[in-house]
Design a protein around this motif. Structure first.
Motif, PDB file in Angstrom:
ATOM      1  N   PRO A  26       8.804  34.126  37.826  1.00 41.17           N
ATOM      2  CA  PRO A  26       9.402  35.421  37.475  1.00 41.17           C
ATOM      3  C   PRO A  26       8.540  36.601  37.910  1.00 41.17           C
ATOM      4  O   PRO A  26       9.061  37.679  38.180  1.00 41.17           O
ATOM      5  CB  PRO A  26       9.554  35.368  35.956  1.00 41.17           C
ATOM      6  N   LEU A  27       7.241  36.404  38.021  1.00 44.38           N
ATOM      7  CA  LEU A  27       6.360  37.487  38.466  1.00 44.38           C
ATOM      8  C   LEU A  27       6.689  37.889  39.899  1.00 44.38           C
ATOM      9  O   LEU A  27       6.787  39.085  40.206  1.00 44.38           O
ATOM     10  CB  LEU A  27       4.893  37.066  38.351  1.00 44.38           C
ATOM     11  N   GLU A  28       6.877  36.913  40.780  1.00 43.65           N
ATOM     12  CA  GLU A  28       7.204  37.218  42.172  1.00 43.65           C
ATOM     13  C   GLU A  28       8.556  37.908  42.283  1.00 43.65           C
ATOM     14  O   GLU A  28       8.735  38.834  43.072  1.00 43.65           O
ATOM     15  CB  GLU A  28       7.184  35.939  43.017  1.00 43.65           C
ATOM     16  N   THR A  29       9.512  37.463  41.486  1.00 45.92           N
ATOM     17  CA  THR A  29      10.840  38.074  41.498  1.00 45.92           C
ATOM     18  C   THR A  29      10.763  39.528  41.061  1.00 45.92           C
ATOM     19  O   THR A  29      11.352  40.414  41.690  1.00 45.92           O
ATOM     20  CB  THR A  29      11.788  37.298  40.563  1.00 45.92           C
ATOM     21  N   MET A  30      10.030  39.789  39.980  1.00 39.00           N
ATOM     22  CA  MET A  30       9.885  41.159  39.485  1.00 39.00           C
ATOM     23  C   MET A  30       9.133  42.034  40.484  1.00 39.00           C
ATOM     24  O   MET A  30       9.466  43.200  40.664  1.00 39.00           O
ATOM     25  CB  MET A  30       9.147  41.179  38.148  1.00 39.00           C
ATOM     26  N   ARG A  31       8.117  41.469  41.140  1.00 37.91           N
ATOM     27  CA  ARG A  31       7.374  42.250  42.130  1.00 37.91           C
ATOM     28  C   ARG A  31       8.284  42.680  43.273  1.00 37.91           C
ATOM     29  O   ARG A  31       8.189  43.808  43.764  1.00 37.91           O
ATOM     30  CB  ARG A  31       6.192  41.447  42.673  1.00 37.91           C
ATOM     31  N   GLN A  32       9.153  41.784  43.714  1.00 38.12           N
ATOM     32  CA  GLN A  32      10.075  42.133  44.793  1.00 38.12           C
ATOM     33  C   GLN A  32      11.045  43.226  44.354  1.00 38.12           C
ATOM     34  O   GLN A  32      11.308  44.162  45.101  1.00 38.12           O
ATOM     35  CB  GLN A  32      10.856  40.901  45.240  1.00 38.12           C
ATOM     36  N   LYS A  33      11.562  43.117  43.138  1.00 40.20           N
ATOM     37  CA  LYS A  33      12.493  44.126  42.633  1.00 40.20           C
ATOM     38  C   LYS A  33      11.801  45.466  42.462  1.00 40.20           C
ATOM     39  O   LYS A  33      12.353  46.516  42.784  1.00 40.20           O
ATOM     40  CB  LYS A  33      13.106  43.676  41.307  1.00 40.20           C
ATOM     41  N   CYS A  34      10.588  45.438  41.919  1.00 41.35           N
ATOM     42  CA  CYS A  34       9.867  46.687  41.689  1.00 41.35           C
ATOM     43  C   CYS A  34       9.424  47.339  42.998  1.00 41.35           C
ATOM     44  O   CYS A  34       9.337  48.566  43.077  1.00 41.35           O
ATOM     45  CB  CYS A  34       8.663  46.444  40.786  1.00 41.35           C
ATOM     46  N   ALA A  35       9.148  46.551  44.011  1.00 38.00           N
ATOM     47  CA  ALA A  35       8.743  47.113  45.303  1.00 38.00           C
ATOM     48  C   ALA A  35       9.878  47.904  45.940  1.00 38.00           C
ATOM     49  O   ALA A  35       9.645  48.727  46.830  1.00 38.00           O
ATOM     50  CB  ALA A  35       8.279  46.008  46.237  1.00 38.00           C
ATOM     51  N   GLU A  36      11.104  47.690  45.475  1.00 39.61           N
ATOM     52  CA  GLU A  36      12.261  48.394  46.017  1.00 39.61           C
ATOM     53  C   GLU A  36      12.585  49.684  45.266  1.00 39.61           C
ATOM     54  O   GLU A  36      13.488  50.408  45.654  1.00 39.61           O
ATOM     55  CB  GLU A  36      13.475  47.465  46.001  1.00 39.61           C
ATOM     56  N   THR A  37      11.853  49.985  44.195  1.00 35.25           N
ATOM     57  CA  THR A  37      12.108  51.218  43.460  1.00 35.25           C
ATOM     58  C   THR A  37      11.600  52.414  44.262  1.00 35.25           C
ATOM     59  O   THR A  37      10.771  52.281  45.165  1.00 35.25           O
ATOM     60  CB  THR A  37      11.427  51.197  42.073  1.00 35.25           C
ATOM     61  N   GLU A  38      12.084  53.590  43.901  1.00 34.54           N
ATOM     62  CA  GLU A  38      11.789  54.800  44.674  1.00 34.54           C
ATOM     63  C   GLU A  38      10.287  55.094  44.754  1.00 34.54           C
ATOM     64  O   GLU A  38       9.762  55.375  45.834  1.00 34.54           O
ATOM     65  CB  GLU A  38      12.510  55.993  44.042  1.00 34.54           C
ATOM     66  N   HIS A  39       9.592  55.013  43.631  1.00 38.12           N
ATOM     67  CA  HIS A  39       8.161  55.334  43.623  1.00 38.12           C
ATOM     68  C   HIS A  39       7.374  54.329  44.456  1.00 38.12           C
ATOM     69  O   HIS A  39       6.469  54.712  45.210  1.00 38.12           O
ATOM     70  CB  HIS A  39       7.636  55.375  42.184  1.00 38.12           C
ATOM     71  N   CYS A  40       7.716  53.057  44.350  1.00 37.77           N
ATOM     72  CA  CYS A  40       7.004  52.037  45.121  1.00 37.77           C
ATOM     73  C   CYS A  40       7.299  52.155  46.610  1.00 37.77           C
ATOM     74  O   CYS A  40       6.408  51.938  47.438  1.00 37.77           O
ATOM     75  CB  CYS A  40       7.360  50.644  44.615  1.00 37.77           C
ATOM     76  N   VAL A  41       8.522  52.484  46.955  1.00 41.38           N
ATOM     77  CA  VAL A  41       8.873  52.666  48.363  1.00 41.38           C
ATOM     78  C   VAL A  41       8.072  53.825  48.946  1.00 41.38           C
ATOM     79  O   VAL A  41       7.570  53.744  50.072  1.00 41.38           O
ATOM     80  CB  VAL A  41      10.396  52.896  48.518  1.00 41.38           C
ATOM     81  N   HIS A  42       7.908  54.875  48.156  1.00 38.78           N
ATOM     82  CA  HIS A  42       7.130  56.038  48.616  1.00 38.78           C
ATOM     83  C   HIS A  42       5.665  55.661  48.843  1.00 38.78           C
ATOM     84  O   HIS A  42       5.085  56.003  49.881  1.00 38.78           O
ATOM     85  CB  HIS A  42       7.235  57.167  47.588  1.00 38.78           C
ATOM     86  N   PHE A  69      -4.296  50.500  46.838  1.00 38.52           N
ATOM     87  CA  PHE A  69      -4.413  50.484  45.377  1.00 38.52           C
ATOM     88  C   PHE A  69      -3.306  51.303  44.723  1.00 38.52           C
ATOM     89  O   PHE A  69      -2.803  50.926  43.663  1.00 38.52           O
ATOM     90  CB  PHE A  69      -5.782  50.989  44.925  1.00 38.52           C
ATOM     91  N   ASP A  70      -2.914  52.413  45.340  1.00 39.59           N
ATOM     92  CA  ASP A  70      -1.804  53.213  44.796  1.00 39.59           C
ATOM     93  C   ASP A  70      -0.507  52.403  44.778  1.00 39.59           C
ATOM     94  O   ASP A  70       0.234  52.414  43.791  1.00 39.59           O
ATOM     95  CB  ASP A  70      -1.604  54.489  45.609  1.00 39.59           C
ATOM     96  N   PHE A  71      -0.237  51.690  45.865  1.00 36.51           N
ATOM     97  CA  PHE A  71       0.977  50.874  45.931  1.00 36.51           C
ATOM     98  C   PHE A  71       0.923  49.742  44.905  1.00 36.51           C
ATOM     99  O   PHE A  71       1.889  49.516  44.169  1.00 36.51           O
ATOM    100  CB  PHE A  71       1.171  50.302  47.334  1.00 36.51           C
ATOM    101  N   LEU A  72      -0.187  49.023  44.850  1.00 40.88           N
ATOM    102  CA  LEU A  72      -0.305  47.907  43.906  1.00 40.88           C
ATOM    103  C   LEU A  72      -0.216  48.384  42.458  1.00 40.88           C
ATOM    104  O   LEU A  72       0.398  47.721  41.618  1.00 40.88           O
ATOM    105  CB  LEU A  72      -1.614  47.150  44.136  1.00 40.88           C
ATOM    106  N   HIS A  73      -0.795  49.543  42.180  1.00 41.24           N
ATOM    107  CA  HIS A  73      -0.734  50.094  40.828  1.00 41.24           C
ATOM    108  C   HIS A  73       0.709  50.454  40.462  1.00 41.24           C
ATOM    109  O   HIS A  73       1.175  50.139  39.363  1.00 41.24           O
ATOM    110  CB  HIS A  73      -1.624  51.325  40.714  1.00 41.24           C
ATOM    111  N   ALA A  74       1.417  51.090  41.381  1.00 43.52           N
ATOM    112  CA  ALA A  74       2.803  51.481  41.112  1.00 43.52           C
ATOM    113  C   ALA A  74       3.681  50.256  40.895  1.00 43.52           C
ATOM    114  O   ALA A  74       4.488  50.196  39.966  1.00 43.52           O
ATOM    115  CB  ALA A  74       3.344  52.319  42.265  1.00 43.52           C
ATOM    116  N   ARG A  75       3.505  49.251  41.739  1.00 42.33           N
ATOM    117  CA  ARG A  75       4.312  48.040  41.617  1.00 42.33           C
ATOM    118  C   ARG A  75       3.995  47.286  40.324  1.00 42.33           C
ATOM    119  O   ARG A  75       4.892  46.886  39.592  1.00 42.33           O
ATOM    120  CB  ARG A  75       4.074  47.135  42.828  1.00 42.33           C
ATOM    121  N   ASP A  76       2.712  47.120  40.031  1.00 41.03           N
ATOM    122  CA  ASP A  76       2.332  46.377  38.831  1.00 41.03           C
ATOM    123  C   ASP A  76       2.671  47.132  37.555  1.00 41.03           C
ATOM    124  O   ASP A  76       2.950  46.529  36.523  1.00 41.03           O
ATOM    125  CB  ASP A  76       0.851  46.016  38.879  1.00 41.03           C
ATOM    126  N   HIS A  77       2.661  48.457  37.608  1.00 37.49           N
ATOM    127  CA  HIS A  77       3.065  49.253  36.450  1.00 37.49           C
ATOM    128  C   HIS A  77       4.539  48.996  36.140  1.00 37.49           C
ATOM    129  O   HIS A  77       4.924  48.813  34.988  1.00 37.49           O
ATOM    130  CB  HIS A  77       2.826  50.738  36.719  1.00 37.49           C
TER     131      HIS A  77
END
Length: 88
Positions: A26-42, A69-77
């Motif tokens: 489920p962690l990988e699935t959530m990471r993929q979904k979160c990477a598609e959000t507006e803040h993570c895409v930016h 680190f900014d990208f990883l922080h946004a995605r993990d948040h």
């Protein structure tokens, strides 16, 4: 004799294969979904711009650690707010 046959068949797995579902992390699935959000895409776009800039230069001391680190922080948040609701 029947007792011995039961012990042999109970002690060893049967030849029939059981249909087991492939477990999905489920962690990988959530990471993929979160990477598609507006803040993570930016933040990912900023990381890619930095990588392009750094790779285009032959002699540079710049690296893209801050952008990574900014990208990883946004995605993990994003993941941290959603993941524990899906864990059983």
């Amino acid at each position: 004799m029947v007792y011995e046959e039961k012990m042999i068949t109970n002690g060893e797995p049967e030849d029939e294969e059981e249909d087991e579902e492939d477990l999905v992390d489920p962690l990988e699935t959530m990471r993929q979904k979160c990477a598609e959000t507006e803040h993570c895409v930016h933040t990912q776009a900023r990381l890619e711009q930095c990588e392009t800039r750094v790779n285009s230069r032959s002699a540079t001391e710049e690296d893209c650690t801050e952008e990574l680190f900014d990208f990883l922080h946004a995605r993990d948040h994003c993941v941290s707010h959603k993941l524990f609701h899906s864990v059983k």
